[in-house]
Design a protein around this motif. Structure first.
Motif, mmCIF file in Angstrom:
data_model
loop_
_atom_site.group_PDB
_atom_site.id
_atom_site.type_symbol
_atom_site.label_atom_id
_atom_site.label_comp_id
_atom_site.label_asym_id
_atom_site.label_seq_id
_atom_site.Cartn_x
_atom_site.Cartn_y
_atom_site.Cartn_z
ATOM 1 N N GLN A 1 2.802 17.841 -12.672
ATOM 2 C CA GLN A 1 2.870 19.231 -12.446
ATOM 3 C C GLN A 1 4.200 19.762 -12.881
ATOM 4 N N ALA A 2 5.218 19.160 -12.931
ATOM 5 C CA ALA A 2 6.589 19.603 -13.314
ATOM 6 C C ALA A 2 6.663 19.761 -14.856
ATOM 7 N N ASN B 1 0.812 -1.092 -0.052
ATOM 8 C CA ASN B 1 0.118 0.103 0.123
ATOM 9 C C ASN B 1 1.014 1.532 0.024
ATOM 10 N N LEU B 2 1.928 1.371 0.969
ATOM 11 C CA LEU B 2 2.913 2.420 0.822
ATOM 12 C C LEU B 2 3.407 2.639 -0.531
ATOM 13 N N ALA B 3 3.716 1.493 -1.201
ATOM 14 C CA ALA B 3 4.522 1.677 -2.611
ATOM 15 C C ALA B 3 3.468 2.061 -3.404
ATOM 16 N N ASN C 1 14.274 22.813 -11.520
ATOM 17 C CA ASN C 1 13.497 23.859 -10.907
ATOM 18 C C ASN C 1 11.985 23.696 -11.187
ATOM 19 N N ASP C 2 11.746 22.897 -11.968
ATOM 20 C CA ASP C 2 10.253 22.094 -12.425
ATOM 21 C C ASP C 2 9.711 21.541 -11.492
ATOM 22 N N ILE C 3 10.604 20.569 -10.740
ATOM 23 C CA ILE C 3 10.202 19.848 -9.817
ATOM 24 C C ILE C 3 10.138 20.783 -8.467
ATOM 25 N N SER C 4 10.862 21.597 -8.437
ATOM 26 C CA SER C 4 10.718 22.232 -6.846
ATOM 27 C C SER C 4 9.350 23.075 -6.960
ATOM 28 N N LYS C 5 9.265 23.651 -8.391
ATOM 29 C CA LYS C 5 7.879 24.373 -8.263
ATOM 30 C C LYS C 5 6.771 23.633 -8.300
ATOM 31 N N TYR D 1 1.960 6.994 -6.725
ATOM 32 C CA TYR D 1 1.011 7.768 -7.218
ATOM 33 C C TYR D 1 1.531 9.173 -6.938
ATOM 34 N N ARG D 2 2.023 9.439 -5.775
ATOM 35 C CA ARG D 2 2.544 10.847 -5.638
ATOM 36 C C ARG D 2 3.727 11.384 -6.447
ATOM 37 N N ILE D 3 4.355 10.200 -6.650
ATOM 38 C CA ILE D 3 5.461 10.661 -7.853
ATOM 39 C C ILE D 3 4.871 11.045 -9.028
#
Length: 489
Positions: A53-54, A38-40, A69-73, A45-47
């Motif tokens: 978004q990036a 479940n954690l995996a 920079n795209d990842i940070s934003k 999903y979060r990744i």
């Protein structure tokens, strides 16, 4: 047969093993398979969400390479603490290392820094948040000397044709060749004056030089401008030339998108009027050009009104319009007066349309007209132009500026003029005074002659010559009442 294990992830890495390795490094060795699975799935999903978004930031930045920079934003938008320690200015070098059981480990090759040197270095400035400020690109056609605008030294290094100067954009090569064929005496005189100016300018170090604004016209607008100028400059009586001229004026009256050409047309008009005061055809064409620009509702002319007024006043109050030699031919005089009347009608149109936006427009024009009227050294053309100019200003202006000065003007100027000039000026003044009858609600049915006392009173007010001329008119009594309307007995 053993049942196959269902695929829990489509990525290249094993999420269950990774979660167990992280759990072991944190001291959580009793993590079962269901929890790690479940954690995996949640981590994957979060990744995916962060990458989506990036990628949006990457696409909006018109790039095909995903950066840190795209990842940070993306992390900032998702309310996740952003990453630190990654320098986007240089590429990240990944190296490969072998660990136990033949497993491959990739790591970032970072340079080693001296800790003492790092401590002794001054702290960097805190980065400021992005903000927006407004500044003037140009004020009345001149760029202010502020850090946001280019420096004067940089502008001087640019070629004149690239600065967007009016003469350099619209002047053809023939004009440069004509200017280069000046006589040697003129060149010597100009060089001597330039040396004198340079000597005086070197002493004045506090003079501020304002750079020109770069104003580049498209090739289509330049071609349009040259075609219109060519059509208006052709004064031949050929039917084809007249059709081109009418088409050019019609285009100026109705076509949109001519905002950038307005200052060029105004400068062209002023130059043509200045250098062709002896050519009535060109002067009439320039007035038609001004009328066409004023009639175009798609052009915002408020900033250019003060540039148009001098051209109109020049044709209204010029000392001599038309041929220099004196001729008794009445046609020349009629054409010369027709140009002044056309200029007065344009002046009336400008004052009525733009006096609300510029409260000082009518007072300034009235002051100029009154000054030309009261100058006894002015020729008949200037005085006639000032009279028809004051007439279009309205009855109130006539009462306050003209009536009180008629007696002295009649004694100094009118009585000393020739018979022909007297007839013209008296006829013009009678028309102006007849317009004052509109202030009175009287009819012209009854014709009453002036008495001797009224004639004497009128003579004391406007002079003997004008009073005699008014007494011969059918509506002399009405003109008399209009002149003394509102006066206390």
């Amino acid at each position: 047969m053993a049942q196959q294990r269902p695929t829990l992830s489509h990525t290249l890495w094993s999420p269950i093993d990774t979660v167990k390795d992280v759990a072991d490094s944190l001291g959580l060795s009793d993590l079962n398979d269901e929890t790690s699975r479940n954690l995996a799935m949640d981590v994957e999903y979060r990744i995916h969400e962060i990458l989506e978004q990036a990628i949006k930031f990457m696409r909006h930045s018109k790039r095909k390479t995903l950066t840190t920079n795209d990842i940070s934003k993306a992390l900032k938008i998702l309310n996740v603490e952003p990453l630190y320690g990654y320098d986007v200015s240089r590429n990240l070098n990944f190296k490969e290392a072998l660990v136990g059981n033949g497993q491959t480990l990739y790591y970032i090759d970072e340079e080693e820094l001296d800790f003492e040197k790092l401590i002794n270095e001054p702290l960097p400035k805190v980065p400021r948040l992005p903000n927006f400020t407004a500044h003037w690109l140009a004020i009345e056609g001149v760029q202010p000397t502020i850090p946001q605008n280019p420096l004067i030294s940089d502008i001087k290094q640019i070629l004149p044709i690239q600065r967007g100067a009016i003469t350099n954009i619209l002047t053809t090569e023939s004009s440069y060749q004509q200017s280069s064929n000046q006589t040697s005496n003129e060149v010597n005189d100009t060089t001597q004056t330039k040396n004198n100016i340079n000597q005086s300018s070197t002493s004045d170090k506090d003079i501020e030089i304002k750079p020109l604004v770069k104003h580049v016209l498209s090739k289509e607008l330049q071609l349009y401008f040259n075609k219109v100028i060519q059509a208006l400059s052709n004064q031949s009586d050929d039917e084809n030339a007249l059709n081109l001229k009418n088409a050019a004026l019609s285009s100026l009256r109705s076509d949109p998108g001519l905002h950038q050409l307005v200052p060029y047309f105004i400068q062209f008009t002023s130059e043509q009027i200045t250098h062709n005061l002896n050519n009535l055809g060109i002067l009439s064409t320039m007035l038609e050009l001004i009328y066409s620009i004023l009639s175009n509702d798609n052009i915002f002319l408020d900033p250019y009104i003060h540039s148009l007024i001098p051209s109109i006043l020049t044709l209204l109050l010029a000392k001599r319009i038309g041929k220099v030699e004196k001729d008794d031919n009445l046609q020349d005089d009629d054409a010369h007066l027709a140009v002044r009347e056309f200029a007065s009608s344009l002046l009336e149109h400008v004052c009525k349309k733009f006096s609300k936006n510029y409260s000082t427009l009518k007072p300034r024009v009235t002051r100029t007209l009154l000054k030309a009227f009261l100058d006894s050294n002015k020729p008949i053309g200037t005085v006639y132009g000032s009279l028809i100019g004051l007439r279009i200003m309205g009855n109130e202006v006539v009462r306050f500026t003209l009536l009180g000065n008629l007696k002295s003007w009649s004694t100094i100027y009118l009585d000393n003029a020739s018979e022909k000039d007297q007839k013209l000026l008296i006829a013009t003044l009678i028309k102006i005074l007849q317009n004052l009858k509109t202030d009175l609600n009287l009819s012209d049915e009854m014709e009453v002659e002036l008495s001797e006392q009224e004639l004497e009173k009128l003579s004391n007010r406007i002079g003997n010559t004008l009073s005699k001329a008014i007494s011969n008119e059918k509506d002399s009594k009405l003109i008399y009442d209009a002149i003394f309307f509102g006066d206390l007995e």
